[in-house]
Design a protein around this motif. Structure first.
Motif, mmCIF file in Angstrom:
data_model
loop_
_atom_site.group_PDB
_atom_site.id
_atom_site.type_symbol
_atom_site.label_atom_id
_atom_site.label_comp_id
_atom_site.label_asym_id
_atom_site.label_seq_id
_atom_site.Cartn_x
_atom_site.Cartn_y
_atom_site.Cartn_z
ATOM 1 N N ARG A 96 3.381 0.642 3.050
ATOM 2 C CA ARG A 96 3.047 -0.275 4.143
ATOM 3 C C ARG A 96 2.614 -1.589 3.520
ATOM 4 O O ARG A 96 2.081 -1.616 2.415
ATOM 5 C CB ARG A 96 1.921 0.279 5.009
ATOM 6 C CG ARG A 96 2.283 1.590 5.678
ATOM 7 C CD ARG A 96 1.211 2.028 6.612
ATOM 8 N NE ARG A 96 1.362 3.430 6.957
ATOM 9 C CZ ARG A 96 0.454 4.135 7.582
ATOM 10 N NH1 ARG A 96 -0.691 3.575 7.957
ATOM 11 N NH2 ARG A 96 0.658 5.416 7.855
ATOM 12 N N TYR A 97 2.815 -2.668 4.255
ATOM 13 C CA TYR A 97 2.472 -3.991 3.747
ATOM 14 C C TYR A 97 1.405 -4.633 4.623
ATOM 15 O O TYR A 97 1.476 -4.578 5.841
ATOM 16 C CB TYR A 97 3.724 -4.873 3.700
ATOM 17 C CG TYR A 97 4.729 -4.339 2.708
ATOM 18 C CD1 TYR A 97 4.648 -4.692 1.371
ATOM 19 C CD2 TYR A 97 5.724 -3.449 3.103
ATOM 20 C CE1 TYR A 97 5.555 -4.179 0.448
ATOM 21 C CE2 TYR A 97 6.635 -2.938 2.193
ATOM 22 C CZ TYR A 97 6.540 -3.293 0.867
ATOM 23 O OH TYR A 97 7.422 -2.783 -0.043
ATOM 24 N N VAL A 99 -4.925 -0.485 7.449
ATOM 25 C CA VAL A 99 -4.084 0.682 7.156
ATOM 26 C C VAL A 99 -4.671 1.853 7.933
ATOM 27 O O VAL A 99 -5.779 2.301 7.651
ATOM 28 C CB VAL A 99 -4.053 0.992 5.644
ATOM 29 C CG1 VAL A 99 -3.234 2.242 5.370
ATOM 30 C CG2 VAL A 99 -3.511 -0.196 4.855
ATOM 31 N N VAL A 100 -3.926 2.318 8.931
ATOM 32 C CA VAL A 100 -4.385 3.408 9.783
ATOM 33 C C VAL A 100 -3.788 4.719 9.277
ATOM 34 O O VAL A 100 -2.568 4.835 9.110
ATOM 35 C CB VAL A 100 -3.983 3.165 11.257
ATOM 36 C CG1 VAL A 100 -4.420 4.325 12.136
ATOM 37 C CG2 VAL A 100 -4.567 1.849 11.758
ATOM 38 N N VAL A 154 0.870 -1.177 0.000
ATOM 39 C CA VAL A 154 0.000 0.000 0.000
ATOM 40 C C VAL A 154 0.906 1.225 0.000
ATOM 41 O O VAL A 154 1.608 1.491 0.972
ATOM 42 C CB VAL A 154 -0.927 0.019 1.232
ATOM 43 C CG1 VAL A 154 -1.834 1.248 1.200
ATOM 44 C CG2 VAL A 154 -1.736 -1.266 1.329
ATOM 45 N N ARG A 155 0.890 1.978 -1.108
ATOM 46 C CA ARG A 155 1.703 3.194 -1.216
ATOM 47 C C ARG A 155 0.834 4.365 -0.765
ATOM 48 O O ARG A 155 -0.281 4.557 -1.247
ATOM 49 C CB ARG A 155 2.155 3.415 -2.652
ATOM 50 C CG ARG A 155 3.035 4.618 -2.837
ATOM 51 C CD ARG A 155 3.412 4.796 -4.314
ATOM 52 N NE ARG A 155 4.313 5.896 -4.517
ATOM 53 C CZ ARG A 155 3.934 7.172 -4.661
ATOM 54 N NH1 ARG A 155 2.654 7.493 -4.603
ATOM 55 N NH2 ARG A 155 4.832 8.113 -4.857
ATOM 56 N N VAL A 167 -9.023 -5.026 2.399
ATOM 57 C CA VAL A 167 -8.145 -4.213 3.239
ATOM 58 C C VAL A 167 -8.906 -2.970 3.692
ATOM 59 O O VAL A 167 -9.302 -2.142 2.875
ATOM 60 C CB VAL A 167 -6.876 -3.809 2.456
ATOM 61 C CG1 VAL A 167 -6.008 -2.875 3.283
ATOM 62 C CG2 VAL A 167 -6.102 -5.050 2.032
ATOM 63 N N VAL A 168 -9.102 -2.833 5.007
ATOM 64 C CA VAL A 168 -9.840 -1.693 5.557
ATOM 65 C C VAL A 168 -8.865 -0.553 5.831
ATOM 66 O O VAL A 168 -7.831 -0.736 6.463
ATOM 67 C CB VAL A 168 -10.606 -2.083 6.840
ATOM 68 C CG1 VAL A 168 -11.318 -0.865 7.424
ATOM 69 C CG2 VAL A 168 -11.599 -3.188 6.545
#
Length: 106
Positions: free
Chosen positions: A19-20, A44-45, A6-7, A34-35
């Motif tokens: 992030r992975y 992914v926060v 996730v770029r 993926v939330v």
């Protein structure tokens, strides 16, 4: 077990990070994708006032990739500039989308 990259580009600072998220195999449906959001239980926060607790869910479907806007008050913006409101789905494939001040590419 595969990972999803996730770029994330923060347009406020210009900072870019990747992030992975683990377990691509288990995230291949609208319900298990993926939330992305500001809540600690998201995959992914992201921290920004415009990012809702559970803002959106990215998921693959066949040859395409989609983002479902989870929160009824949330909005994401497509690479073309179209605003997608809560409850709607955007086909992104491998194109970026905007979520608050962040540009996301998965």
């Amino acid at each position: 077990m595969s990972q999803i990259a996730v770029r994330i580009e923060d347009t406020r600072t210009g900072q870019v990070e990747t992030r992975y998220v683990d377990n691509l195999e288990a995230r291949c449906s609208r319900e298990t994708g993926v939330v992305i959001g500001s809540a600690e239980d998201c995959d992914v926060v992201l921290s920004a006032p415009e990012v809702r607790a559970h803002h959106a869910r990215w998921y693959p479907g066949g040859y395409h990739r989609f983002v479902l806007v989870l929160d009824e008050d949330a909005v994401i913006t497509s690479a073309r500039g179209d605003s997608i409101p809560g409850g709607e789905t955007l086909r992104v494939d491998h194109r970026p989308f905007h979520l608050g001040p962040f540009i996301i590419t998965i």
